[in-house]
Write a protein that holds these residues in place. Structure first.
Motif, PDB file in Angstrom:
ATOM      1  N   VAL A   1       0.527 -45.223  21.031  1.00 22.22           N
ATOM      2  CA  VAL A   1       1.981 -45.381  20.969  1.00 22.22           C
ATOM      3  C   VAL A   1       2.416 -46.762  21.475  1.00 22.22           C
ATOM      4  N   LEU A   2       1.773 -47.226  22.538  1.00 23.13           N
ATOM      5  CA  LEU A   2       2.134 -48.549  23.069  1.00 23.13           C
ATOM      6  C   LEU A   2       1.845 -49.636  22.031  1.00 23.13           C
ATOM      7  N   ARG A   3       0.729 -49.475  21.309  1.00 18.77           N
ATOM      8  CA  ARG A   3       0.383 -50.439  20.246  1.00 18.77           C
ATOM      9  C   ARG A   3       1.484 -50.457  19.186  1.00 18.77           C
ATOM     10  N   TYR A   4       2.047 -49.286  18.932  1.00 23.00           N
ATOM     11  CA  TYR A   4       3.094 -49.164  17.925  1.00 23.00           C
ATOM     12  C   TYR A   4       4.340 -49.976  18.316  1.00 23.00           C
TER      13      TYR A   4
ATOM     14  N   THR B   1       4.331 -52.830  19.861  1.00 20.24           N
ATOM     15  CA  THR B   1       4.065 -54.270  19.919  1.00 20.24           C
ATOM     16  C   THR B   1       4.430 -54.872  18.569  1.00 20.24           C
ATOM     17  N   GLY B   2       5.059 -56.049  18.609  1.00 22.48           N
ATOM     18  CA  GLY B   2       5.530 -56.669  17.371  1.00 22.48           C
ATOM     19  C   GLY B   2       7.046 -56.580  17.307  1.00 22.48           C
ATOM     20  N   VAL B   3       7.579 -56.519  16.089  1.00 17.61           N
ATOM     21  CA  VAL B   3       9.036 -56.441  15.963  1.00 17.61           C
ATOM     22  C   VAL B   3       9.476 -54.983  16.042  1.00 17.61           C
ATOM     23  N   ILE B   4      10.402 -54.710  16.945  1.00 17.88           N
ATOM     24  CA  ILE B   4      10.910 -53.343  17.098  1.00 17.88           C
ATOM     25  C   ILE B   4      12.415 -53.311  16.818  1.00 17.88           C
ATOM     26  N   TYR B   5      12.910 -52.133  16.504  1.00 13.59           N
ATOM     27  CA  TYR B   5      14.348 -51.943  16.351  1.00 13.59           C
ATOM     28  C   TYR B   5      14.863 -51.349  17.643  1.00 13.59           C
ATOM     29  N   GLN B   6      16.017 -51.827  18.081  1.00 14.31           N
ATOM     30  CA  GLN B   6      16.565 -51.295  19.326  1.00 14.31           C
ATOM     31  C   GLN B   6      18.082 -51.238  19.243  1.00 14.31           C
ATOM     32  N   ARG B   7      18.646 -50.117  19.660  1.00 15.94           N
ATOM     33  CA  ARG B   7      20.100 -50.061  19.774  1.00 15.94           C
ATOM     34  C   ARG B   7      20.417 -50.232  21.251  1.00 15.94           C
TER      35      ARG B   7
ATOM     36  N   ILE C   1       8.364 -57.765  20.681  1.00 14.63           N
ATOM     37  CA  ILE C   1       7.575 -57.476  21.884  1.00 14.63           C
ATOM     38  C   ILE C   1       6.259 -58.219  21.682  1.00 14.63           C
ATOM     39  N   HIS C   2       6.015 -59.228  22.489  1.00 16.28           N
ATOM     40  CA  HIS C   2       4.799 -60.031  22.321  1.00 16.28           C
ATOM     41  C   HIS C   2       3.550 -59.269  22.744  1.00 16.28           C
ATOM     42  N   TYR C   3       3.656 -58.538  23.842  1.00 12.93           N
ATOM     43  CA  TYR C   3       2.504 -57.734  24.289  1.00 12.93           C
ATOM     44  C   TYR C   3       2.966 -56.637  25.231  1.00 12.93           C
TER      45      TYR C   3
ATOM     46  N   HIS D   1      -2.460 -45.788  34.387  1.00 16.01           N
ATOM     47  CA  HIS D   1      -1.912 -44.551  33.838  1.00 16.01           C
ATOM     48  C   HIS D   1      -2.509 -43.392  34.615  1.00 16.01           C
ATOM     49  N   SER D   2      -1.651 -42.665  35.330  1.00 13.51           N
ATOM     50  CA  SER D   2      -2.168 -41.488  36.016  1.00 13.51           C
ATOM     51  C   SER D   2      -1.119 -40.397  35.916  1.00 13.51           C
ATOM     52  N   ASP D   3      -1.524 -39.292  35.379  1.00 11.82           N
ATOM     53  CA  ASP D   3      -0.628 -38.148  35.214  1.00 11.82           C
ATOM     54  C   ASP D   3       0.651 -38.565  34.499  1.00 11.82           C
ATOM     55  N   ARG D   4       1.778 -38.529  35.190  1.00 19.26           N
ATOM     56  CA  ARG D   4       3.046 -38.848  34.523  1.00 19.26           C
ATOM     57  C   ARG D   4       3.465 -40.302  34.643  1.00 19.26           C
ATOM     58  N   TYR D   5       2.714 -41.051  35.391  1.00 18.11           N
ATOM     59  CA  TYR D   5       3.162 -42.427  35.627  1.00 18.11           C
ATOM     60  C   TYR D   5       2.375 -43.455  34.830  1.00 18.11           C
ATOM     61  N   VAL D   6       3.117 -44.389  34.238  1.00 12.97           N
ATOM     62  CA  VAL D   6       2.508 -45.423  33.405  1.00 12.97           C
ATOM     63  C   VAL D   6       3.001 -46.784  33.899  1.00 12.97           C
ATOM     64  N   LEU D   7       2.062 -47.660  34.214  1.00  5.88           N
ATOM     65  CA  LEU D   7       2.431 -49.006  34.652  1.00  5.88           C
ATOM     66  C   LEU D   7       2.067 -49.993  33.540  1.00  5.88           C
ATOM     67  N   VAL D   8       3.062 -50.719  33.037  1.00  5.77           N
ATOM     68  CA  VAL D   8       2.809 -51.669  31.949  1.00  5.77           C
ATOM     69  C   VAL D   8       3.330 -53.063  32.292  1.00  5.77           C
ATOM     70  N   ARG D   9       2.725 -54.059  31.633  1.00  2.00           N
ATOM     71  CA  ARG D   9       3.242 -55.417  31.702  1.00  2.00           C
ATOM     72  C   ARG D   9       3.722 -55.756  30.288  1.00  2.00           C
ATOM     73  N   VAL D  10       5.004 -56.127  30.179  1.00  2.00           N
ATOM     74  CA  VAL D  10       5.594 -56.362  28.861  1.00  2.00           C
ATOM     75  C   VAL D  10       6.073 -57.801  28.735  1.00  2.00           C
ATOM     76  N   GLY D  11       5.650 -58.476  27.674  1.00  2.00           N
ATOM     77  CA  GLY D  11       6.161 -59.815  27.363  1.00  2.00           C
ATOM     78  C   GLY D  11       7.044 -59.679  26.146  1.00  2.00           C
ATOM     79  N   CYS D  12       8.307 -60.111  26.249  1.00  2.00           N
ATOM     80  CA  CYS D  12       9.210 -59.869  25.128  1.00  2.00           C
ATOM     81  C   CYS D  12      10.258 -60.955  24.965  1.00  2.00           C
ATOM     82  N   GLU D  13      10.961 -60.832  23.861  1.00  2.00           N
ATOM     83  CA  GLU D  13      12.042 -61.747  23.543  1.00  2.00           C
ATOM     84  C   GLU D  13      13.237 -61.443  24.452  1.00  2.00           C
ATOM     85  N   ALA D  14      14.063 -62.445  24.721  1.00  2.00           N
ATOM     86  CA  ALA D  14      15.262 -62.250  25.535  1.00  2.00           C
ATOM     87  C   ALA D  14      16.143 -61.185  24.883  1.00  2.00           C
ATOM     88  N   GLY D  15      16.777 -60.362  25.724  1.00  2.00           N
ATOM     89  CA  GLY D  15      17.700 -59.366  25.199  1.00  2.00           C
ATOM     90  C   GLY D  15      17.043 -58.048  24.821  1.00  2.00           C
TER      91      GLY D  15
END
Lengths: 94, 256
Positions: free
Chosen positions: B44-47, B49-55, B71-73, B79-93
């Motif tokens: 799902v995280l791979r999905y 990455t790239g251009v996403i639609y957002q409202r 989303i650059h990356y 990832h443990s149980d319910r908690y997910v820690l991610v590093r996100v590189g993205c476009e402004a806004g």
């Protein structure tokens, strides 16, 4: 090291530190006079403050706007601004 | 939310707006409403990455119409149980809270943003230049009460760091005052320029000492400029340096 070399090195250093990679195209050689202007890191302290940016670790709680207002007051400045809101509760923008 | 918030002092306020539309990086804790297996999460995280639609969310400062963001990356850190820690590189806004919510939707279990920290905004990163309010306060105290400016110099970065990400043009001393008066930049005034100077792109105009003079819009690419003998190649749009610091060579020529 000459003034020009110091100036160019400064620019190259801030570019590299920021994670960018730029190459030069040199059109001509020229010198700069020590009689006017100053290397950015040699500005007198008052000038350095007025032409400065703080890479601030925003504390949790206050808004970006509030943090800027504090800094402005601490330095007794008429203006201060930030580069991209980082809000305390709501999704940030920018 | 904590992290990188570049604050411009006095004159530097003029150009800090240029870092608003730069790349952002965040470290985010996402709380899943039901645990999922790691394989499915990665998929799902791979999905995303790239251009996403957002409202934009209800509480937002922009018009709530669906828009695209890159989303650059997304690096899965933990990832443990319910908690997910991610590093996100993205476009402004890009809205991180929304991203967390949408990841939950696609996983089919629901999720929300639990914690967020910004680790980069354009040229400013979570590195040795990042300072806390306490350090600012201490540096000011040492300068005002002990006359020691060393710490203040350490925590305050020159304004030029705010244009580090922009293409650059270095000009001769004789061209500086004209640009400081708002004149456009012609080829003979240029000493060197970076290869990323491109048509309609914002460029920083600097002195040979590395001082910011102005921001402008390039009218030609770097290669085109290199092959020109004369002509205006940058339209000056935001003057930073006060006039009168460099000698007014152009004025003398006019008077003669």
């Amino acid at each position: 090291m000459g003034l020009v070399e110091k100036g160019i090195r400064f620019i190259e250093k801030i570019t590299k530190n920021a994670g960018y990679d730029q190459e030069w195209i040199i059109l001509r050689e020229d010198d700069t006079s020590p009689d006017y202007g100053v290397l950015p890191y040699q500005r007198p302290i008052n000038e350095h403050i007025r032409n400065g940016v703080i890479n601030l670790d925003k504390p949790p709680g206050p808004t970006s706007h509030e943090v800027v207002a504090w800094i402005k007051k601490m330095f007794e400045l008429e203006r201060a601004g930030h580069g991209g809101t980082l809000e305390p509760l709501y999704p940030q923008l920018g | 939310m904590t992290g990188v918030l570049p604050v411009a002092l006095a004159n530097a306020t003029k150009v800090i707006g240029n870092v608003i539309h730069t790349i952002k990086e965040y470290v985010m804790v996402i709380q899943l409403h039901t645990p999922v297996d790691n394989e499915r999460l990665r998929e799902v995280l791979r999905y995303f990455t790239g251009v996403i639609y957002q409202r934009p969310p209800l509480r937002s400062s922009v018009k709530r119409v669906i828009r695209t963001r890159r989303i650059h990356y997304i690096d899965l850190l933990e990832h443990s149980d319910r908690y997910v820690l991610v590093r996100v590189g993205c476009e402004a806004g890009t809205y991180m809270r929304k991203l967390a919510h949408d990841i939950g939707l696609l996983l089919g279990v629901g999720a929300h943003m639990r914690e967020l920290r910004r680790t980069r905004t354009g040229p400013y990163k979570e590195d040795e230049t990042l300072v806390r309010m306490q350090e600012v306060s201490e540096a000011l105290y040492l300068w005002r009460n002990k006359g020691d400016e060393r710490y203040l110099r350490k925590i305050i970065l020159p304004v030029e760091t705010a244009i580090a990400h922009l293409p650059k043009i270095i000009i001769r001393d004789t061209a500086v005052d004209a640009v400081a008066h708002g004149a456009h930049l012609a080829v003979p005034g240029i000493v060197r320029l970076t290869k990323d100077v491109a048509l309609n792109k914002t460029v920083a105009i600097l002195t040979l000492k590395g001082e910011l003079v102005a921001l402008g819009t390039a009218l030609k690419s770097a290669v085109e400029i290199a092959n020109m003998k004369k002509g205006i190649v940058v339209r000056t749009k935001r003057v930073y340096m006060k006039p009168g610091i460099y000698p007014a060579v152009w004025k003398k020529r006019q008077e003669q």
